[in-house]
Design a protein around this motif. Structure first.
Motif, short mmCIF file in Angstrom:
data_model
loop_
_atom_site.label_atom_id
_atom_site.label_comp_id
_atom_site.label_asym_id
_atom_site.label_seq_id
_atom_site.Cartn_x
_atom_site.Cartn_y
_atom_site.Cartn_z
N UNK A 299 0.82 -1.21 0.00
CA UNK A 299 0.00 0.00 0.00
C UNK A 299 0.85 1.26 0.00
N UNK A 300 1.97 1.23 0.71
CA UNK A 300 2.83 2.41 0.78
C UNK A 300 3.46 2.78 -0.56
N UNK A 301 3.37 1.87 -1.53
CA UNK A 301 3.88 2.18 -2.87
C UNK A 301 2.84 2.91 -3.71
N UNK A 302 1.58 2.92 -3.27
CA UNK A 302 0.53 3.55 -4.04
C UNK A 302 0.58 5.07 -3.89
N UNK A 303 0.11 5.75 -4.90
CA UNK A 303 0.08 7.21 -4.90
C UNK A 303 -1.33 7.69 -5.19
N UNK A 304 -1.68 8.81 -4.56
CA UNK A 304 -3.03 9.34 -4.68
C UNK A 304 -2.94 10.85 -4.83
N UNK A 305 -3.84 11.41 -5.63
CA UNK A 305 -3.87 12.86 -5.78
C UNK A 305 -3.76 13.29 -7.22
N UNK A 306 -3.65 14.59 -7.41
CA UNK A 306 -3.56 15.16 -8.75
C UNK A 306 -2.15 14.99 -9.31
N UNK A 307 -2.03 14.92 -10.63
CA UNK A 307 -0.69 14.80 -11.23
C UNK A 307 0.24 15.91 -10.75
N UNK A 308 1.44 15.51 -10.38
CA UNK A 308 2.43 16.46 -9.90
C UNK A 308 2.39 16.71 -8.41
N UNK A 309 1.29 16.32 -7.78
CA UNK A 309 1.16 16.54 -6.33
C UNK A 309 0.76 15.25 -5.61
N UNK A 310 0.87 14.11 -6.29
CA UNK A 310 0.45 12.85 -5.69
C UNK A 310 1.30 12.54 -4.47
N UNK A 311 0.67 11.94 -3.48
CA UNK A 311 1.34 11.60 -2.23
C UNK A 311 1.03 10.17 -1.85
N UNK A 312 1.84 9.57 -0.95
CA UNK A 312 1.57 8.20 -0.53
C UNK A 312 0.20 8.07 0.14
N UNK A 313 -0.41 6.92 -0.04
CA UNK A 313 -1.68 6.63 0.61
C UNK A 313 -1.40 6.14 2.02
N UNK A 314 -2.02 6.73 3.03
CA UNK A 314 -1.77 6.28 4.41
C UNK A 314 -2.19 4.82 4.58
N UNK A 315 -1.37 4.06 5.30
CA UNK A 315 -1.70 2.66 5.59
C UNK A 315 -1.11 2.31 6.94
#
Length: 401
Positions: A299-315
């Protein structure tokens, strides 16, 4: 001379191909044996016996092709050596990794021992000022664990008079795990939530559900339509997964190669195969601490958010088997939408403009609940957090009469 060389070459080919077939047969037998038992030792024994039996036949065939005297004896010896090597190799390939120790205890985490049999970890914030009669209960997504802390949103709602509770669903975070993963069902989660309402001694709840938590809130509303005062569907998951056969959208990975390596490791693939045949066998083979740690790493490899500002998904503290089995059960339950259509419960629907989930998923909530509205959340992804502007403002305005 030439004939002898050809015989030996043929024997080598038969041996190599046959050993591969034996390995496949052994693994298949291991998985199929899970239909009869969940004990890892018995599964391994079944696989080893089938592997050895096929190797005996392969050995006989190979030494016969080679023209060896006493081909049967030589083939049996080959099978014994191959099986020993295979057992050693399996112990190396399928060996469990080292895993972190148990999570540290928190002084602010308490437990409900519910009549459903679930032991549920939760945190709470006491209301200040004039106490409202309907407490707020947060329902986390399939990856979250709110009992790992109290959010600023929870404190803001408590300051407005709401008693606030955030709990880890069964099998996730600090809540208890089940020895048999088939016990993780949507109905069990709904029953736990109803038992929490009864434990709190209140007639109605205010629900704030994130992703899967929104789906759970909808399931609870379908079962108990008069026991929810207001509901917030935050980055909602589907009301009914079967209406989305191609899925509702997936987050992207920051390292697809690493993600693929984690998913395709021999131990993970065997656990996944066992999970389809006998979830308890998978659980015995890969216990909760290891499975949860693997889930968190992925899960920590996943990214969430708008292009250029994506951040790790909390897990923080995921629950692998709870997530997997609940998702499977979710796809098998009856359609709740007929029971939900026209429900008058006031509903707030929030979705980030960069949410990877299809916008039609949230739109279905809007069309299902007539007393609902969906303000935009610009420049935000799926993991809507209390720090996401104007997420907190929308919720506090909605819950403040």
């Amino acid at each position: 001379m030439g004939t002898q060389v050809l015989r030996r070459f043929g024997a080598v080919v038969v041996g190599l191909v046959g050993t591969f077939v034996a390995a496949v047969a052994g693994l298949t037998a291991t998985v199929l044996a899970a239909a009869l038992t969940s004990r890892t030792a018995l599964l391994a024994t079944a696989g080893a016996l089938v592997f050895a039996g096929v190797c005996v036949l392969v050995g006989w065939a190979a030494f016969t092709v080679a023209g060896a005297d006493e081909a049967r004896r030589s083939g049996t010896g080959f099978a014994v050596v191959a099986t020993l090597l295979a057992v050693v190799g399996a112990m190396v390939v399928f060996a469990p990794p080292s895993i972190p120790g148990p999570v540290s205890a928190r002084s602010d985490v308490r437990y409900w021992d519910l009549p459903t049999g679930s032991r549920i970890a939760y945190t709470s914030v006491a209301a200040r000022g004039t106490v409202r009669s309907d407490p707020v209960v947060f329902l986390h997504d399939e990856l979250g664990a709110p009992a790992d802390g109290v959010s600023d949103l929870a404190r803001a709602l408590a300051a407005d008079g709401y008693p606030v509770y955030a709990y880890d669903q069964l099998g996730v975070g600090r809540s208890a795990r089940l020895s048999d993963p088939t016990g993780y069902t949507v109905a069990r989660h709904v029953a736990d939530l109803e038992a929490i309402r009864i434990t709190l001694g209140v007639p109605r709840l205010v629900l704030i559900g994130q992703s899967w938590g929104a789906s759970l809130a909808a399931q609870y509303l379908a079962a108990h339509p008069d026991r929810v005062a207001k509901v917030v569907f935050s980055a909602p998951g589907p009301l009914w997964p079967q209406s989305w056969p191609s899925g509702v959208g997936d987050p992207r990975s920051a390292d697809p190669t690493r993600s693929m390596a984690l998913e395709s490791s021999p131990r993970m693939m065997l656990a996944a195969a066992l999970l389809t045949v006998n979830p308890k066998a998978a659980h015995d083979f890969m216990p909760d601490p290891e499975a949860d740690n693997r889930s968190r790493t992925q899960t920590l490899l996943l990214r969430d958010g708008c292009p250029g500002t994506a951040s790790p998904i909390p897990a923080p503290l995921p629950g692998f088997y709870s997530t997997q089995r609940t998702a499977i059960d979710f796809k098998a339950i009856p359609d709740p939408r007929p029971a939900l259509r026209g429900n008058p419960t006031p509903a707030l629907i929030l979705r980030g403009t960069c949410d990877h989930t299809h916008p039609e998923v949230a739109a279905e909530y809007t069309s299902t609940f007539p007393n609902s509205h969906q303000p935009p959340i610009p420049n935000a992804g799926h993991a809507l957090l209390p720090t996401t502007p104007p997420y907190q403002t929308h919720i506090t305005d909605f819950l403040h009469p």
